[in-house]
Write a protein that holds these residues in place. Structure first.
Motif, PDB file in Angstrom:
ATOM      1  N   GLY A   1       0.813  -1.219   0.000  1.00  0.00           N
ATOM      2  CA  GLY A   1       0.000   0.000   0.000  1.00  0.00           C
ATOM      3  C   GLY A   1       0.845   1.267   0.000  1.00  0.00           C
ATOM      4  N   LEU A   2       0.195   2.372  -0.318  1.00  0.00           N
ATOM      5  CA  LEU A   2       0.867   3.674  -0.348  1.00  0.00           C
ATOM      6  C   LEU A   2       1.326   4.063   1.054  1.00  0.00           C
ATOM      7  CD1 LEU A   2      -1.771   5.634  -2.471  1.00  0.00           C
ATOM      8  CD2 LEU A   2       0.495   4.860  -3.248  1.00  0.00           C
ATOM      9  N   THR A   3       2.492   4.693   1.140  1.00  0.00           N
ATOM     10  CA  THR A   3       2.919   5.198   2.438  1.00  0.00           C
ATOM     11  C   THR A   3       3.907   6.340   2.298  1.00  0.00           C
ATOM     12  OG1 THR A   3       3.717   4.618   4.631  1.00  0.00           O
ATOM     13  CG2 THR A   3       4.852   3.578   2.770  1.00  0.00           C
TER      14      THR A   3
ATOM     15  N   PRO B   1      -4.367  -2.431  -2.995  1.00  0.00           N
ATOM     16  CA  PRO B   1      -3.690  -2.699  -1.716  1.00  0.00           C
ATOM     17  C   PRO B   1      -4.215  -1.860  -0.553  1.00  0.00           C
ATOM     18  CG  PRO B   1      -2.080  -2.457  -3.498  1.00  0.00           C
ATOM     19  CD  PRO B   1      -3.409  -2.098  -4.076  1.00  0.00           C
ATOM     20  N   ASP B   2      -4.684  -0.642  -0.845  1.00  0.00           N
ATOM     21  CA  ASP B   2      -5.139   0.257   0.221  1.00  0.00           C
ATOM     22  C   ASP B   2      -6.641   0.179   0.475  1.00  0.00           C
ATOM     23  OD1 ASP B   2      -2.739   1.962   1.036  1.00  0.00           O
ATOM     24  OD2 ASP B   2      -2.665   2.147  -1.149  1.00  0.00           O
ATOM     25  N   SER B   3      -7.312  -0.785  -0.148  1.00  0.00           N
ATOM     26  CA  SER B   3      -8.775  -0.751  -0.107  1.00  0.00           C
ATOM     27  C   SER B   3      -9.367  -1.095   1.254  1.00  0.00           C
ATOM     28  CB  SER B   3      -9.376  -1.643  -1.199  1.00  0.00           C
ATOM     29  OG  SER B   3      -8.899  -2.958  -1.103  1.00  0.00           O
ATOM     30  N   THR B   4      -8.537  -1.571   2.187  1.00  0.00           N
ATOM     31  CA  THR B   4      -9.036  -1.784   3.550  1.00  0.00           C
ATOM     32  C   THR B   4      -9.341  -0.443   4.234  1.00  0.00           C
ATOM     33  OG1 THR B   4      -8.663  -3.027   5.606  1.00  0.00           O
ATOM     34  CG2 THR B   4      -6.763  -1.857   4.718  1.00  0.00           C
ATOM     35  N   PHE B   5      -8.786   0.656   3.689  1.00  0.00           N
ATOM     36  CA  PHE B   5      -9.037   1.990   4.247  1.00  0.00           C
ATOM     37  C   PHE B   5     -10.319   2.567   3.642  1.00  0.00           C
ATOM     38  CE2 PHE B   5      -4.287   1.556   4.380  1.00  0.00           C
ATOM     39  CZ  PHE B   5      -4.179   1.414   5.759  1.00  0.00           C
ATOM     40  N   VAL B   6     -11.416   1.896   3.917  1.00  0.00           N
ATOM     41  CA  VAL B   6     -12.706   2.202   3.271  1.00  0.00           C
ATOM     42  C   VAL B   6     -13.223   3.625   3.499  1.00  0.00           C
ATOM     43  CG1 VAL B   6     -13.760  -0.071   3.025  1.00  0.00           C
ATOM     44  CG2 VAL B   6     -13.876   1.103   5.235  1.00  0.00           C
ATOM     45  N   GLU B   7     -12.790   4.211   4.601  1.00  0.00           N
ATOM     46  CA  GLU B   7     -13.315   5.550   4.917  1.00  0.00           C
ATOM     47  C   GLU B   7     -13.124   6.542   3.772  1.00  0.00           C
ATOM     48  OE1 GLU B   7     -11.062   8.190   7.761  1.00  0.00           O
ATOM     49  OE2 GLU B   7     -13.051   8.319   8.613  1.00  0.00           O
ATOM     50  N   ASP B   8     -12.068   6.367   3.012  1.00  0.00           N
ATOM     51  CA  ASP B   8     -11.754   7.351   1.977  1.00  0.00           C
ATOM     52  C   ASP B   8     -12.690   7.304   0.779  1.00  0.00           C
ATOM     53  OD1 ASP B   8      -9.605   8.522   3.339  1.00  0.00           O
ATOM     54  OD2 ASP B   8      -8.363   6.779   2.853  1.00  0.00           O
ATOM     55  N   THR B   9     -13.479   6.231   0.661  1.00  0.00           N
ATOM     56  CA  THR B   9     -14.274   6.043  -0.554  1.00  0.00           C
ATOM     57  C   THR B   9     -15.697   6.600  -0.477  1.00  0.00           C
ATOM     58  OG1 THR B   9     -14.975   3.853   0.212  1.00  0.00           O
ATOM     59  CG2 THR B   9     -12.996   3.954  -1.157  1.00  0.00           C
TER      60      THR B   9
ATOM     61  N   LEU C   1       1.208   2.246   6.941  1.00  0.00           N
ATOM     62  CA  LEU C   1       0.695   2.741   5.652  1.00  0.00           C
ATOM     63  C   LEU C   1      -0.102   4.033   5.840  1.00  0.00           C
ATOM     64  CD1 LEU C   1      -0.511  -0.542   3.864  1.00  0.00           C
ATOM     65  CD2 LEU C   1       1.741   0.552   3.794  1.00  0.00           C
ATOM     66  N   ASP C   2       0.272   4.812   6.863  1.00  0.00           N
ATOM     67  CA  ASP C   2      -0.397   6.097   7.135  1.00  0.00           C
ATOM     68  C   ASP C   2      -1.865   5.931   7.501  1.00  0.00           C
ATOM     69  OD1 ASP C   2       1.971   7.379   6.384  1.00  0.00           O
ATOM     70  OD2 ASP C   2       1.299   7.673   4.312  1.00  0.00           O
ATOM     71  N   GLY C   3      -2.258   4.751   7.934  1.00  0.00           N
ATOM     72  CA  GLY C   3      -3.668   4.516   8.243  1.00  0.00           C
ATOM     73  C   GLY C   3      -3.908   4.477   9.744  1.00  0.00           C
TER      74      GLY C   3
ATOM     75  N   SER D   1      -9.845   5.603  12.107  1.00  0.00           N
ATOM     76  CA  SER D   1     -10.992   6.119  11.351  1.00  0.00           C
ATOM     77  C   SER D   1     -11.010   5.556   9.936  1.00  0.00           C
ATOM     78  CB  SER D   1     -11.001   7.648  11.337  1.00  0.00           C
ATOM     79  OG  SER D   1     -10.083   8.165  10.407  1.00  0.00           O
ATOM     80  N   CYS D   2      -9.827   5.429   9.338  1.00  0.00           N
ATOM     81  CA  CYS D   2      -9.735   4.993   7.933  1.00  0.00           C
ATOM     82  C   CYS D   2     -10.323   3.612   7.690  1.00  0.00           C
ATOM     83  CB  CYS D   2      -8.286   4.905   7.483  1.00  0.00           C
ATOM     84  SG  CYS D   2      -7.207   6.081   8.213  1.00  0.00           S
ATOM     85  N   LEU D   3     -10.358   2.798   8.748  1.00  0.00           N
ATOM     86  CA  LEU D   3     -10.700   1.389   8.563  1.00  0.00           C
ATOM     87  C   LEU D   3     -12.191   1.091   8.523  1.00  0.00           C
ATOM     88  CD1 LEU D   3      -7.958  -0.253  10.835  1.00  0.00           C
ATOM     89  CD2 LEU D   3      -8.106  -0.381   8.332  1.00  0.00           C
TER      90      LEU D   3
HETATM   91  C1  CIR Z   1      -3.265   5.949   1.503  1.00  0.00           C
HETATM   92  O1  CIR Z   1      -2.168   6.474   1.293  1.00  0.00           O
HETATM   93  O2  CIR Z   1      -4.271   6.290   0.914  1.00  0.00           O
HETATM   94  C2  CIR Z   1      -3.349   4.832   2.526  1.00  0.00           C
HETATM   95  N1  CIR Z   1      -2.088   4.177   2.603  1.00  0.00           N
HETATM   96  C3  CIR Z   1      -3.743   5.365   3.884  1.00  0.00           C
HETATM   97  C4  CIR Z   1      -5.127   5.940   3.917  1.00  0.00           C
HETATM   98  C5  CIR Z   1      -5.488   6.448   5.264  1.00  0.00           C
HETATM   99  N2  CIR Z   1      -6.828   6.888   5.278  1.00  0.00           N
HETATM  100  C6  CIR Z   1      -7.302   7.807   6.086  1.00  0.00           C
HETATM  101  O3  CIR Z   1      -6.551   8.450   6.820  1.00  0.00           O
HETATM  102  N3  CIR Z   1      -8.592   8.070   6.002  1.00  0.00           N
END
Ligand code: CIR
Length: 254
Positions: A18-20, A60-68, A243-245, A248-250
């Motif tokens: 994932g992105l980091t 790879p980052d799709s577990t961070f569902v909050e962003d979608t 991965l910067d998560g 909340s992101c999860l």
């Molecule tokens: C990203 O760079 O998008 C993920 N590795 C981390 C996303 C974290 N999401 C969040 O803070 N809401």
């Protein structure tokens, strides 16, 4: 405000790619899965019905569902994630969201928006402009929210990755604030729990009904939250942090 439902998505085998921006090393998948299990259990313990979406190795980052997505009690907004590598994640969240909501809005290009940049405090939304959310995306969301009788303020970020990297709302007009949000004029009317610089990561905590879920390993912040009268559940998020998560992101909570 009660949350009845939460949506999470399992980390897939590509999660470690994932992105980091952090230099904390590569996550250990097995540990991430255990931490994700504990996260699901905590959301259940807080009284929510947890929808667990299967992993998708393409993202790879799709577990961070909050962003979608941005979900309110009445309607949903499918976001337009600002990282190109993540943008396709919306196609899997959309059917899941549709199973709960009739009224759905969309953030459209050239607007971009990550749900991590959106914080709801009662009827007021704060929308961060970040490396992921642009002015156009923020304005689209503001218009959607205002058309539905919510208020919105756009907050350009100085340093934080996402808005919610540095601020959380606990209820009772109380926020947890770190870094640039400690003395930010937009948040001066709230009661403030100040996160010390060495515990900055702990600003990403979540209220889920009667509990505040906090990351483990940040004792000063946890103590301040407890002293303000909130009950806490501690969870280890070490592999997501790489991965910067954070907490909340999860999940999506609604
Ligand atoms: C990203 O760079 O998008 C993920 N590795 C981390 C996303 C974290 N999401 C969040 O803070 N809401």
């Amino acid at each position: 405000k009660m949350f009845h439902n939460t949506i999470v998505k399992r980390p897939g085998s590509t999660f470690i790619n994932g992105l980091t921006t952090s230099d904390l090393g590569t996550p250990i998948l097995e540990k991430a899965l255990q931490q994700h299990d504990a996260y699901i259990e905590a959301l259940k313990a807080c009284g929510t019905e947890v929808t667990v979406l299967p992993s998708n190795d393409q993202f790879p980052d799709s577990t961070f569902v909050e962003d979608t997505a941005v979900l309110t009690a009445e309607f949903a907004v499918i976001s337009n994630p600002g990282a190109e590598k993540r943008n396709g994640e919306i196609h899997e969240i959309e059917p899941a969201v549709k199973s709960f909501f009739d009224k759905i809005y969309y953030i459209k290009a050239p607007g971009t928006l990550d749900g991590g940049d959106v914080l709801q405090i009662e009827d007021h939304f704060y929308i961060g402009i970040s490396a992921r959310t642009n002015q156009e995306g923020a304005e689209q969301l503001k218009q959607i929210l205002e058309s539905q009788d919510y208020n919105a303020t756009i907050v350009p970020l100085q340093k934080f990755f996402h808005l919610k990297t540095g601020i959380a709302y606990l209820g009772n007009q109380t926020i947890v604030a770190a870094g640039e949000f400690v003395n930010h004029p937009d948040f001066n009317t709230y009661q403030k729990i100040v996160v010390p610089p060495e515990e900055e990561y702990a600003a990403n905590c979540i209220r889920v009904n009667d509990y505040i879920i906090v990351p483990s390993g940040y004792p000063q912040t946890k103590q301040k939250i407890n002293e303000a009268g909130f009950q806490t559940i501690e969870l280890d998020t070490s592999e997501f942090r790489k991965l910067d998560g954070g907490l909340s992101c999860l999940s999506l909570r609604f």
